[in-house]
Design a protein around this motif. Structure first.
Motif, PDB file in Angstrom:
ATOM      1  N   SER A   1      -8.106 -16.353 -17.732  1.00 21.86           N
ATOM      2  CA  SER A   1      -8.664 -15.102 -17.193  1.00 21.86           C
ATOM      3  C   SER A   1      -9.512 -14.346 -18.207  1.00 21.86           C
ATOM      4  CB  SER A   1      -7.524 -14.207 -16.716  1.00 21.86           C
ATOM      5  OG  SER A   1      -6.694 -13.897 -17.822  1.00 21.86           O
TER       6      SER A   1
ATOM      7  N   GLU B   1     -12.975 -18.176 -20.020  1.00 20.97           N
ATOM      8  CA  GLU B   1     -12.894 -18.789 -18.693  1.00 20.97           C
ATOM      9  C   GLU B   1     -14.048 -18.340 -17.800  1.00 20.97           C
ATOM     10  OE1 GLU B   1     -10.178 -17.617 -20.331  1.00 20.97           O
ATOM     11  OE2 GLU B   1      -9.377 -19.609 -20.791  1.00 20.97           O
ATOM     12  N   HIS B   2     -14.527 -17.093 -17.973  1.00 24.53           N
ATOM     13  CA  HIS B   2     -15.702 -16.690 -17.197  1.00 24.53           C
ATOM     14  C   HIS B   2     -16.892 -17.564 -17.607  1.00 24.53           C
ATOM     15  CE1 HIS B   2     -18.510 -13.253 -15.602  1.00 24.53           C
ATOM     16  NE2 HIS B   2     -18.669 -14.391 -14.954  1.00 24.53           N
TER      17      HIS B   2
ATOM     18  N   ALA C   1     -16.455 -20.922 -16.012  1.00 25.16           N
ATOM     19  CA  ALA C   1     -16.719 -20.858 -14.571  1.00 25.16           C
ATOM     20  C   ALA C   1     -18.220 -20.759 -14.307  1.00 25.16           C
ATOM     21  CB  ALA C   1     -15.990 -19.662 -13.960  1.00 25.16           C
TER      22      ALA C   1
ATOM     23  N   VAL D   1     -10.315 -20.321  -9.765  1.00 24.70           N
ATOM     24  CA  VAL D   1      -9.889 -19.885 -11.095  1.00 24.70           C
ATOM     25  C   VAL D   1      -8.568 -19.142 -10.948  1.00 24.70           C
ATOM     26  CG1 VAL D   1     -10.560 -18.701 -13.214  1.00 24.70           C
ATOM     27  CG2 VAL D   1     -12.338 -19.551 -11.683  1.00 24.70           C
TER      28      VAL D   1
ATOM     29  N   GLY E   1      -8.102 -15.814 -13.106  1.00 27.01           N
ATOM     30  CA  GLY E   1      -9.482 -15.339 -13.096  1.00 27.01           C
ATOM     31  C   GLY E   1      -9.587 -13.848 -13.367  1.00 27.01           C
TER      32      GLY E   1
ATOM     33  N   THR F   1     -15.228 -13.816 -12.710  1.00 25.63           N
ATOM     34  CA  THR F   1     -15.119 -15.150 -12.087  1.00 25.63           C
ATOM     35  C   THR F   1     -15.103 -15.018 -10.566  1.00 25.63           C
ATOM     36  OG1 THR F   1     -12.691 -15.189 -12.179  1.00 25.63           O
ATOM     37  CG2 THR F   1     -13.866 -16.123 -14.066  1.00 25.63           C
ATOM     38  N   SER F   2     -14.646 -13.872 -10.043  1.00 22.11           N
ATOM     39  CA  SER F   2     -14.572 -13.737  -8.579  1.00 22.11           C
ATOM     40  C   SER F   2     -15.960 -13.716  -7.945  1.00 22.11           C
ATOM     41  CB  SER F   2     -13.795 -12.471  -8.184  1.00 22.11           C
ATOM     42  OG  SER F   2     -14.621 -11.345  -8.355  1.00 22.11           O
TER      43      SER F   2
ATOM     44  N   ASN G   1     -10.901 -16.673  -6.922  1.00 21.92           N
ATOM     45  CA  ASN G   1      -9.749 -16.379  -7.776  1.00 21.92           C
ATOM     46  C   ASN G   1      -8.454 -16.648  -7.016  1.00 21.92           C
ATOM     47  OD1 ASN G   1     -11.404 -15.611  -9.844  1.00 21.92           O
ATOM     48  ND2 ASN G   1     -10.875 -13.434  -9.767  1.00 21.92           N
TER      49      ASN G   1
END
Ligand code: AMP
Ligand code: GLY
Length: 429
Positions: free
Chosen positions: A8, A12-13, A16, A30, A33, A37-38, A43
């Protein structure tokens, strides 16, 4: 491919963002997330150590590839767990086995691995809780400063650089006997202090073949001029001018090759990223530590430079086909500046509304500690809040882009370092 990414943070962003650009990705999930990322993936409200929840999600969503961002699930054995579940024995996973993850989970294990495999590193000795007297006798023989490291994971806080023998002795007792870092310091590695400039080297490996990703330099301290407390990372740049071809060749020959060959020779399954923190001491590389995942914020400066298909890279790692992958890297420079909550890495207030740039600034903005409040506004929810990456033909341009974009980001008590990359510009390499 249906891909599940765990984590998260800003790292990770960035993963993604890169994965979602690949034509090979049909659906990206994710877990858990963040608001960033959403916008590019779905997510899933699952914690990264919820092994059973992750297993069930993979089964019911026909996941073809699992990518594990942070170290905690790796060190706790998520990969081994999933591979022993019926139907998931051959699930392609980017992330090492629990034994492989011990290279990060135990400093003593990683030092022994380096010694066995001839990887240059600082001289050291390890002491257990019942060996305080031996530890103190050892400290008395060493020169200063001296480095004490909690053996286990300690959220980046387990390393103490002691300038005096008295402080070293007291700290060793606090770690071994008073459990300063809990279980993590029931064993302590006492290590020679290395002087030089640090560099982060990232190696993608399927356990046999490897590809060296762009290197990066991380800015760990909270204060400008590298002062104050250590943080998770306040900025990063890639490439790193002092890491020229001659130096990187030494890194590959003396460090990367023996490390990967060591994993293969010792039968340690490792499909993932080996992050080598090293010190350039008078032109010679020494390993400070291994991590078994990508760095954060280094990932935010490294991934935008990868031009070859990123999902191909991930699946080649997980499928053991990395030898056939051709890595293409952009010669451009990336500079990442991390914006944090005022007070971090100590206490800080959460829940302030964040204003983001209204238009595309050219920089890439990765979310880390952000959340949506009940009314849907974006607020700060963690220490490291946003990582802003500028991309340019050179470091000056990349920094101008990152800092230009930051001018349009605000929330109460936001803080960032204004000197990311300045040490490198001063070196004039
Ligand atoms: P680590 O948690 O192992 O990354 O260590 C945190 C930081 O402590 C590193 O990034 C280095 O800046 C510093 N450090 C760790 N080990 C040494 C060493 N042997 N000599 C000098 N600095 C070190
Ligand atoms: N930036 C250092 C780390 O990810 O451990």
């Amino acid at each position: 491919m249906n891909i599940l990414l765990l984590g998260s943070g800003g790292r990770e962003h960035a993963f993604a963002w890169k994965i979602s650009q690949s034509p090979r990705c049909s659906q990206l999930f994710v877990a858990p997330g963040n608001p960033g990322t959403s916008e590019i993936a779905i997510n899933v409200p699952l914690g990264v150590t919820d092994f059973v929840g992750i297993y069930e999600f993979i089964k019911s969503n026909a996941i073809d590839l699992l990518v594990i961002g942070p170290e905690e699930p790796l060190v706790k054995g998520l990969v081994d767990y999933l591979h022993t579940q019926q139907g998931l024995e051959h699930l392609p996973i980017v992330g090492p086995s629990q034994l492989g993850a011990t290279l990060e989970g135990s400093k003593d294990f990683s030092k022994q691995f380096m010694l066995r495999n001839g990887v240059p590193t600082a001289a050291y000795a390890t002491f257990h809780a019942h060996q305080l007297a031996e530890g103190i006798a050892y400290l008395e023989q060493q020169s200063l400063p001296i480095v004490l490291k909690a053996d286990g994971l300690a959220a980046g806080k387990g390393v103490l650089i002691c300038e005096s023998l008295e402080v070293a002795k007291t700290s060793l007792k606090e770690m071994l006997v008073d459990a300063k870092f809990g279980d993590a310091s029931s064993k302590v590695v006492v290590e020679e202090f290395l002087t030089g400039i640090e560099l982060s080297v990232f190696v993608a490996t399927d356990g046999v073949s490897y590809k060296i990703l762009p290197e990066a330099k991380d800015y760990k301290r909270i204060g400008e001029g590298d002062t104050g407390l250590n943080t998770g990372g306040m900025g990063a740049i890639s490439p790193v001018p002092f890491a020229d071809i001659a130096f990187l060749t030494k890194v590959e020959e003396h460090i990367v090759k023996p490390s990967i060959q060591g994993l293969a020779k010792e039968g340690i399954p490792f499909k993932g990223f080996l992050f080598i923190g090293l010190m350039n001491t008078n032109g010679e590389p020494y390993v400070i530590e291994y991590n078994v995942r990508m760095g954060d914020p280094e990932t935010e400066a490294v991934l935008p430079r990868i031009e070859s298909d990123f999902v191909d890279l991930l699946s080649s790692i997980a499928e053991g086909e990395l030898a056939d992958y051709t890595l293409q890297v952009s010669p451009k420079t990336c500079a990442t500046v991390v914006m944090v909550s005022g007070g971090y890495p100590e206490g800080y207030e959460k829940g302030f509304s964040i204003t983001l740039p209204k238009t595309n600034t050219g920089a890439v903005l990765f979310h880390a500690g952000t959340a949506r409040n009940e009314s849907g506004s974006l607020v700060n929810s963690g220490g490291r809040v946003l990582a802003v990456t500028g991309i340019g033909a050179n470091l000056e341009d990349a920094l101008a882009s990152a800092y230009g974009s930051i001018q349009q980001v605000s929330w109460q008590k936001a803080y960032y370092r204004r000197d990311i990359g300045q040490d490198i510009l001063r070196l004039k390499i």
